[in-house]
Design a protein around this motif. Structure first.
Motif, PDB file in Angstrom:
ATOM      1  N   SER A  68       0.851  -1.182   0.000  1.00  0.00           N
ATOM      2  CA  SER A  68       0.000   0.000   0.000  1.00  0.00           C
ATOM      3  C   SER A  68       0.892   1.239   0.000  1.00  0.00           C
ATOM      4  O   SER A  68       2.056   1.178   0.416  1.00  0.00           O
ATOM      5  N   PHE A  75      -0.203  -6.653  -0.023  1.00  0.00           N
ATOM      6  CA  PHE A  75      -1.193  -7.417  -0.770  1.00  0.00           C
ATOM      7  C   PHE A  75      -0.474  -8.501  -1.560  1.00  0.00           C
ATOM      8  O   PHE A  75       0.587  -8.251  -2.142  1.00  0.00           O
ATOM      9  N   SER A  90      -4.767  -9.786   1.863  1.00  0.00           N
ATOM     10  CA  SER A  90      -4.275  -8.579   2.508  1.00  0.00           C
ATOM     11  C   SER A  90      -3.614  -8.952   3.826  1.00  0.00           C
ATOM     12  O   SER A  90      -4.154  -9.748   4.603  1.00  0.00           O
ATOM     13  N   GLN A 106      -9.760 -12.665  -0.973  1.00  0.00           N
ATOM     14  CA  GLN A 106     -10.870 -12.695  -1.917  1.00  0.00           C
ATOM     15  C   GLN A 106     -10.471 -13.551  -3.114  1.00  0.00           C
ATOM     16  O   GLN A 106      -9.287 -13.677  -3.428  1.00  0.00           O
ATOM     17  N   LEU A 125      -7.262  -2.050  -5.861  1.00  0.00           N
ATOM     18  CA  LEU A 125      -6.277  -3.087  -6.131  1.00  0.00           C
ATOM     19  C   LEU A 125      -6.634  -3.750  -7.461  1.00  0.00           C
ATOM     20  O   LEU A 125      -7.805  -4.078  -7.692  1.00  0.00           O
ATOM     21  N   TYR A 138     -10.533  -4.568  -7.324  1.00  0.00           N
ATOM     22  CA  TYR A 138     -11.070  -4.665  -5.965  1.00  0.00           C
ATOM     23  C   TYR A 138     -11.022  -3.319  -5.246  1.00  0.00           C
ATOM     24  O   TYR A 138      -9.993  -2.640  -5.260  1.00  0.00           O
ATOM     25  N   ILE A 140     -10.484  -1.341  -1.754  1.00  0.00           N
ATOM     26  CA  ILE A 140      -9.773  -1.599  -0.498  1.00  0.00           C
ATOM     27  C   ILE A 140     -10.334  -0.659   0.569  1.00  0.00           C
ATOM     28  O   ILE A 140     -10.414   0.552   0.356  1.00  0.00           O
ATOM     29  N   ILE A 146      -9.733  -6.224   1.772  1.00  0.00           N
ATOM     30  CA  ILE A 146     -10.063  -6.257   0.349  1.00  0.00           C
ATOM     31  C   ILE A 146     -11.529  -6.648   0.185  1.00  0.00           C
ATOM     32  O   ILE A 146     -11.972  -7.680   0.709  1.00  0.00           O
ATOM     33  N   TYR A 149     -14.302  -8.370  -5.825  1.00  0.00           N
ATOM     34  CA  TYR A 149     -14.028  -7.574  -7.021  1.00  0.00           C
ATOM     35  C   TYR A 149     -15.306  -7.003  -7.622  1.00  0.00           C
ATOM     36  O   TYR A 149     -16.376  -7.618  -7.586  1.00  0.00           O
TER      37      TYR A 149
END
Length: 373
Positions: A68, A75, A90, A106, A125, A138, A140, A146, A149
């Motif tokens: 990040s 991630f 994450s 995810q 993401l 995705y 965040i 996360i 999507y």
């Protein structure tokens, strides 16, 4: 009085510099969530030595990592190369406690996730899935979680090599310098796909006037990077053993050069892998696996054109990825084939590399990311 003030400023500057820490994060193919998968080391920015800080179990095959913008979250592409698997995860990195904690995962929206990138605002993401050629987007949350999507694009067409290019294979997802576009090298289709990124929308990826740039048939574009000045882009082509140079402007790429990443004695079976530019923008580095196992070194001219400087052995096999620390002093390789990490010191004047420190053993190490804290 002036001398005292000057001394205070000097001391404060000294404290600021020496209170900073450079941490190096390694992903791997651990194949078993009960074994270590992600590792954190501290880089001694004088000697180049790496010291282990912590590691993390509980996830399978965290093969590619990204950080990040604030460095608080890591991630990972997880369940890579896992049948009927594929996820993105994450992880929180607590600097004070020097610890890693899994937040959530995810579904990746496709098999074999290989690359992740984060928007500069830390709220989005984007993941690329290699095997069937797809991309997932995705949201965040502020706590690093996360969300599922919101977009998933599936691509199908391949190219001329029936063994490697039977269908699309997205190999990276890279934001433009202004974060208004996303570029997706597709090894299977010999294309660099292009989408607009509109941050304010629930589904931020939008089609562009120019949806892709066609690369040389059979070249297999893999990873892409932009010059710090934002005017040029460079794509390493895995199957062609080359780097293609592009002039970049407003979401469009114009090819201006294509140059070999290998010496003349190598004629076939190329395995180009990763590509990075030194922070000062003067040198480009490209890794070769296979027969070569080296880093090709190029100087970057004012017009963006590359000039070959030389080659540096990675002192191991299969450098899947490598990275350069924020200061530009060190280049660190993840040699998957020999289960080791090697640190090189950069000569800022010549661009050449020299091995320093001691090799670090990490089983099936696959990715390296570096952050200053």
């Amino acid at each position: 009085m002036k001398n005292i003030i000057a001394l205070i400023i000097t001391v404060c500057s000294w404290i600021s510099v020496y209170s900073q820490h450079t941490y190096v994060f390694f992903g791997s193919f651990n194949w078993d969530k009960n074994t270590e998968g992600i590792y954190v080391y501290e880089l001694d920015t004088i000697s180049g030595n790496l010291s282990k800080i912590t590691s993390l179990k509980g996830i399978v095959n965290p093969s590619f990592l990204t950080m990040s913008p604030n460095g608080k979250y890591i991630f990972a592409c997880t369940e890579s190369k896992t049948e009927n698997g594929g996820s993105v995860s994450s992880v929180e990195f607590n600097v004070k406690k020097k610890s890693l904690t899994i937040i959530n995962s995810q579904k990746s929206g496709g098999e074999n996730p290989v690359y992740l990138t984060v928007h500069r605002n830390g709220k989005w993401l984007i993941n690329g899935n290699y095997t069937e050629g797809s991309v997932s987007v995705y949201p965040i949350l502020n706590d690093g979680k996360i969300e599922p999507y919101t977009q998933n694009f599936q691509f199908s067409e391949g190219s001329i090599n029936p063994d490697r290019q039977e269908r699309a294979h997205i190999h990276s997802t890279v934001f433009s310098p202004d974060f208004k576009y996303i570029f997706m090298p597709d090894l299977g289709a010999d294309k660099i796909r292009i989408y607009q990124f509109q941050d304010g929308k629930e589904k931020p990826l939008q089609k562009t006037e120019t949806p892709f740039v066609q690369t040389v048939p059979g070249s297999g574009p893999r990873h892409l990077t932009f010059h710090p000045n934002g005017k040029f882009a460079y794509c390493i082509e895995e199957m062609g053993g080359t780097v293609s140079v592009y002039f970049y402007e407003n979401g469009k790429l114009e090819n201006i050069q294509r140059i070999a990443t290998h010496s003349a004695k190598y004629k076939e079976c190329f395995e180009g892998s990763d590509i990075h530019i030194s922070p000062d923008g003067n040198f480009l580095y490209a890794s070769n696996r296979g027969h070569e196992n080296n880093i090709a070194i190029f100087s970057i001219q004012n017009n963006g054109i590359l000039k070959t400087i030389g080659y540096q052995s990675v002192k191991g096999k299969h450098p899947r990825t490598f990275n350069i620390d924020p200061s530009g002093k060190f280049l660190i390789t993840a040699n998957t084939g020999t289960n080791e990490v090697v640190v090189f010191k950069r000569n800022p004047e010549t661009g050449l590399l020299k091995k320093v420190g001691r090799k670090i053993k990490i089983k099936n190490v696959s990715n390296v990311q570096i952050g200053k804290y």
